[in-house]
Motif scaffolding. Sequence first.
Motif, PDB file in Angstrom:
ATOM      1  N   GLU A 166      11.451  -9.215 -13.124  1.00 21.72           N
ATOM      2  CA  GLU A 166      12.268  -8.447 -12.180  1.00 21.72           C
ATOM      3  C   GLU A 166      12.042  -6.963 -12.438  1.00 21.72           C
ATOM      4  N   CYS A 167      11.958  -6.176 -11.360  1.00 21.04           N
ATOM      5  CA  CYS A 167      11.738  -4.737 -11.501  1.00 21.04           C
ATOM      6  C   CYS A 167      12.603  -3.961 -10.514  1.00 21.04           C
ATOM      7  N   PHE A 168      13.079  -2.803 -10.964  1.00 20.06           N
ATOM      8  CA  PHE A 168      13.761  -1.896 -10.054  1.00 20.06           C
ATOM      9  C   PHE A 168      12.738  -1.298  -9.085  1.00 20.06           C
ATOM     10  N   VAL A 169      13.090  -1.294  -7.809  1.00 18.53           N
ATOM     11  CA  VAL A 169      12.182  -0.732  -6.803  1.00 18.53           C
ATOM     12  C   VAL A 169      12.809   0.426  -6.041  1.00 18.53           C
ATOM     13  N   HIS A 170      14.126   0.622  -6.201  1.00 19.64           N
ATOM     14  CA  HIS A 170      14.765   1.678  -5.424  1.00 19.64           C
ATOM     15  C   HIS A 170      16.042   2.157  -6.117  1.00 19.64           C
ATOM     16  N   ASP A 249       8.467 -10.729  -9.379  1.00 22.90           N
ATOM     17  CA  ASP A 249       9.146 -11.800  -8.652  1.00 22.90           C
ATOM     18  C   ASP A 249      10.389 -11.328  -7.917  1.00 22.90           C
ATOM     19  N   SER A 250      11.083 -10.343  -8.491  1.00 22.71           N
ATOM     20  CA  SER A 250      12.348  -9.900  -7.922  1.00 22.71           C
ATOM     21  C   SER A 250      12.356  -8.384  -7.778  1.00 22.71           C
ATOM     22  N   PHE A 251      12.657  -7.915  -6.560  1.00 25.50           N
ATOM     23  CA  PHE A 251      12.771  -6.487  -6.267  1.00 25.50           C
ATOM     24  C   PHE A 251      14.242  -6.103  -6.386  1.00 25.50           C
ATOM     25  N   LYS A 252      14.555  -5.222  -7.322  1.00 28.63           N
ATOM     26  CA  LYS A 252      15.946  -4.868  -7.594  1.00 28.63           C
ATOM     27  C   LYS A 252      16.270  -3.472  -7.064  1.00 28.63           C
ATOM     28  N   ILE A 253      17.348  -3.377  -6.293  1.00 27.27           N
ATOM     29  CA  ILE A 253      17.836  -2.104  -5.785  1.00 27.27           C
ATOM     30  C   ILE A 253      18.970  -1.631  -6.687  1.00 27.27           C
TER      31      ILE A 253
END
Length: 416
Positions: A166-170, A249-253
């Motif tokens: 999972e990664c922060f994207v915004h 796998d996971s885009f985290k806001i």
Amino acid sequence: MDQFERPELLCPAGDRERLEAAVLYGADAVYLGGKEFGMRSAPANFDGDELAEAVSFCHSRGVRVHLTCNTLPRNDELPRLPAFLETAESAGVDALIIADLGVLRAAQTYAPHVDIHMSTQAGTVNYATANAFHDLGVKRVVMAREVSLDDIAEIRAKTPKTLELECFVHGAMCMSFSGRCLLSNYLADRDANRGECAQPCRWKYKLTEERRPGQSFEITEEPSGTFIMNSQDMCMIEHIPELLAAGVDSFKIEGRAKSAFYVAAVTNAYRIAIDGYRKNPSPAYQPEPWIVEETKKISYRDYCTGFYFGPPSDDAHIYYDGIYIRNWDVMADVKSCDGNTLTVTQRNRFFEGDTFEVLTPGRKPFSIRADELYNADGERIAVAPNPMAEIRILVRDGLPADLPEGSILRMPVRSN
């Protein structure tokens, strides 16, 4: 991934209003906090009953719930931890976001049927650490924000496919490594590592010289002061193919302390962008310009891409008059739509004859004109002056028949 279609869109929910906004505007999953053990104490968060209701609401709509348990508890807090974890499992949360190894072990004892996600606070930057967490029973690791796409790709290649990334994207970024900062504790007696950050990195700073007491000096020539540690916000909406190619796998806001409008607008933009990529899964995919523009209709700081394409350099900090850019105001939330009439809850003052832009889930915003206004007593009014009042708006040109509750009316910030 056997549990969800990549990428998962994971959105913040600081309270029930923000939770409902995230779900309505397209989140695959939400992350939220309880009344303790979470890294955001400012939002309202959820007590035990509210958590159970939130999980039921989300699950009935196919949305997963991740509960933050990512502080580093002190000895005196540990006796309360088992009950917190048991409440989480009883409520039916899908995952616990954890940063502490002792909490991890406690979760496996007191919430054994809940997945464990290792928080970004754990500072995972390499495959050895990711593998070690996986060996301890961790289902997912949330990458440190200081990791590049190349490093994520290597981590993906050298970890089991059963370990999710999972990664922060915004959203906002911290000037300290993965949030491990003592500035707030030292300057404001508010522990950033216990959810109470006062954000002193966003304050204006000046220099003093020991032989000139009482005199302060600007560090630069900006008249508003100098934001020497003020990180830009992250925005990766134009880099969906690169994130997926790296194995995210996971885009985290980010944004549990942000407004419901922020949650709605950003979730909607990423939802539409992700769905657009799925229809055209090309390495060259770019969301339409209006989708990118949606990320600039909230309150935000200048955007950058963080560490994904290498260490930030010249544009790593911003120095301008004020911290946030805000060019749009929320005027009202839609309660219902009946023919040519909208019933709304007023947020800011507006007038008969105003033109609004309508934010609604899954589609490009469109404009309407408030031809006539009526108060809750049915009296025609020229201005809607009272926040939270119920107002009916007549739109002579007509409205979409499927305009849902929770749509938002907004306008550019008035110049006067």
